[in-house]
Design a protein around this motif. Structure first.
Motif, PDB file in Angstrom:
ATOM      1  N   HIS A   1     -13.377   3.596  -4.249  1.00  0.00           N
ATOM      2  CA  HIS A   1     -12.974   2.706  -3.157  1.00  0.00           C
ATOM      3  C   HIS A   1     -14.108   2.497  -2.150  1.00  0.00           C
ATOM      4  N   ILE A   2     -15.282   2.310  -2.684  1.00  0.00           N
ATOM      5  CA  ILE A   2     -16.502   1.930  -1.948  1.00  0.00           C
ATOM      6  C   ILE A   2     -17.054   3.028  -1.037  1.00  0.00           C
TER       7      ILE A   2
ATOM      8  N   GLN B   1     -12.494  13.063  -3.315  1.00  0.00           N
ATOM      9  CA  GLN B   1     -11.812  12.964  -2.022  1.00  0.00           C
ATOM     10  C   GLN B   1     -10.548  12.104  -2.149  1.00  0.00           C
ATOM     11  N   HIS B   2     -10.653  10.997  -2.885  1.00  0.00           N
ATOM     12  CA  HIS B   2      -9.482  10.138  -3.093  1.00  0.00           C
ATOM     13  C   HIS B   2      -8.371  10.919  -3.794  1.00  0.00           C
ATOM     14  N   SER B   3      -8.722  11.675  -4.833  1.00  0.00           N
ATOM     15  CA  SER B   3      -7.710  12.426  -5.592  1.00  0.00           C
ATOM     16  C   SER B   3      -7.066  13.494  -4.708  1.00  0.00           C
ATOM     17  N   LEU B   4      -7.886  14.122  -3.857  1.00  0.00           N
ATOM     18  CA  LEU B   4      -7.350  15.117  -2.924  1.00  0.00           C
ATOM     19  C   LEU B   4      -6.383  14.453  -1.929  1.00  0.00           C
ATOM     20  N   ASN B   5      -6.760  13.298  -1.421  1.00  0.00           N
ATOM     21  CA  ASN B   5      -5.900  12.572  -0.477  1.00  0.00           C
ATOM     22  C   ASN B   5      -4.557  12.220  -1.124  1.00  0.00           C
ATOM     23  N   VAL B   6      -4.616  11.687  -2.342  1.00  0.00           N
ATOM     24  CA  VAL B   6      -3.390  11.283  -3.040  1.00  0.00           C
ATOM     25  C   VAL B   6      -2.512  12.511  -3.322  1.00  0.00           C
TER      26      VAL B   6
ATOM     27  N   PHE C   1      -1.804   3.328  -0.404  1.00  0.00           N
ATOM     28  CA  PHE C   1      -1.970   3.724   1.001  1.00  0.00           C
ATOM     29  C   PHE C   1      -3.318   4.434   1.193  1.00  0.00           C
ATOM     30  N   CYS C   2      -3.637   5.366   0.298  1.00  0.00           N
ATOM     31  CA  CYS C   2      -4.894   6.116   0.410  1.00  0.00           C
ATOM     32  C   CYS C   2      -6.101   5.194   0.225  1.00  0.00           C
ATOM     33  N   ALA C   3      -6.000   4.250  -0.690  1.00  0.00           N
ATOM     34  CA  ALA C   3      -7.108   3.316  -0.927  1.00  0.00           C
ATOM     35  C   ALA C   3      -7.425   2.543   0.357  1.00  0.00           C
TER      36      ALA C   3
ATOM     37  N   PHE D   1     -10.787   3.051   2.757  1.00  0.00           N
ATOM     38  CA  PHE D   1     -11.647   1.901   3.015  1.00  0.00           C
ATOM     39  C   PHE D   1     -11.878   1.724   4.512  1.00  0.00           C
ATOM     40  N   LEU D   2     -10.853   1.998   5.294  1.00  0.00           N
ATOM     41  CA  LEU D   2     -10.950   1.810   6.742  1.00  0.00           C
ATOM     42  C   LEU D   2     -11.644   2.980   7.442  1.00  0.00           C
TER      43      LEU D   2
END
Ligand SMILES: [Fe+2]
Ligand SMILES: [Fe+2]
Length: 158
Positions: free
Chosen positions: A38-39, A45-50, A142-144, A148-149
Motif C-alpha cells: 500500500h505504497i 506492518q499491514h499484516s500486523l495491522n489487519v 480499513f487498514c489499507a 495510506f494516510l
C-alpha cells in the motif's frame, strides 16, 4: 518493538501478540518486511495491522478472535512485489490462493483457511462461510486506507 500504524504504543506484551508469537518469529512472516505494501508501508506492518483489528473486532463480538488474529497475519503471505506481478489470473484473485499455499505449513483450521482465501471477496467469487471472514473483508480495506494516510512506517526486524 511492535506497533500498529497510527499508534505509538508498543503492543509486544499484549494478549493479542501471544496468539501470533510463533508466526511472528517465523522466517516467512519476517520476510514480509522486505516487501512494500500500500505504497507507504511494508507487508509485515499491514499484516500486523489487519491481524490486530481482526482480533479487536472479533473479541468485541465474542467470535473466534484467535483464528481471526492468526489468519490476519497470514492473509497476504506472498513473496513478490505487487506492482511487479504478471500472471493470467488478476493479482486480487491470485494472491489469496498463494497466501493459503504458503500458510498451510503453519497448520490452519477451516475458519483460518476461509479468512485467507476469501479476504478479497468479491474479487474471489466464492461466498465467505464464516462470520469472521466478513470482518477481514472490511478490516483489510480499513487498514489499507489508514496506512495510506499515515506517515511512512517501515519497522525493523523484531
Ligand atoms: Fe490481500
Ligand atoms: Fe491485506
Amino acid at each position: 518493538m511492535l506497533k500498529i500504524t497510527g499508534s505509538k504504543k508498543n503492543i509486544e506484551n499484549c494478549e493479542f501478540v501471544s496468539f501470533i508469537t510463533d508466526l511472528l518469529k517465523s522466517d516467512e512472516i519476517q520476510n514480509l518486511k522486505n516487501f512494500k505494501h500500500h505504497i507507504k508501508t511494508t507487508r509485515f506492518q499491514h499484516s500486523l495491522n489487519v491481524s490486530y483489528y481482526n482480533y479487536i473486532v472479533c473479541k468485541k463480538l465474542r467470535w473466534d478472535f484467535v483464528s481471526a488474529a492468526r489468519a490476519g497475519i497470514l492473509h497476504d503471505l506472498y513473496f513478490y512485489e505487487t506492482a511487479e506481478y504478471v500472471g493470467e489470473v488478476r493479482h486480487n484473485k491470485n494472491h489469496p490462493v498463494v497466501a493459503l499455499q504458503n500458510a498451510e505449513k503453519f497448520g490452519l483450521n477451516l475458519l483460518e483457511k476461509d479468512i485467507i482465501t476469501k479476504h478479497m471477496f468479491p474479487c474471489t467469487l466464492k461466498l465467505p462461510k464464516y462470520k469472521e471472514t466478513f470482518v477481514i473483508i472490511v478490516v483489510d480495506k480499513f487498514c489499507a486506507i489508514m496506512e495510506f494516510l499515515a506517515k511512512k512506517s517501515c519497522p525493523k526486524k523484531i
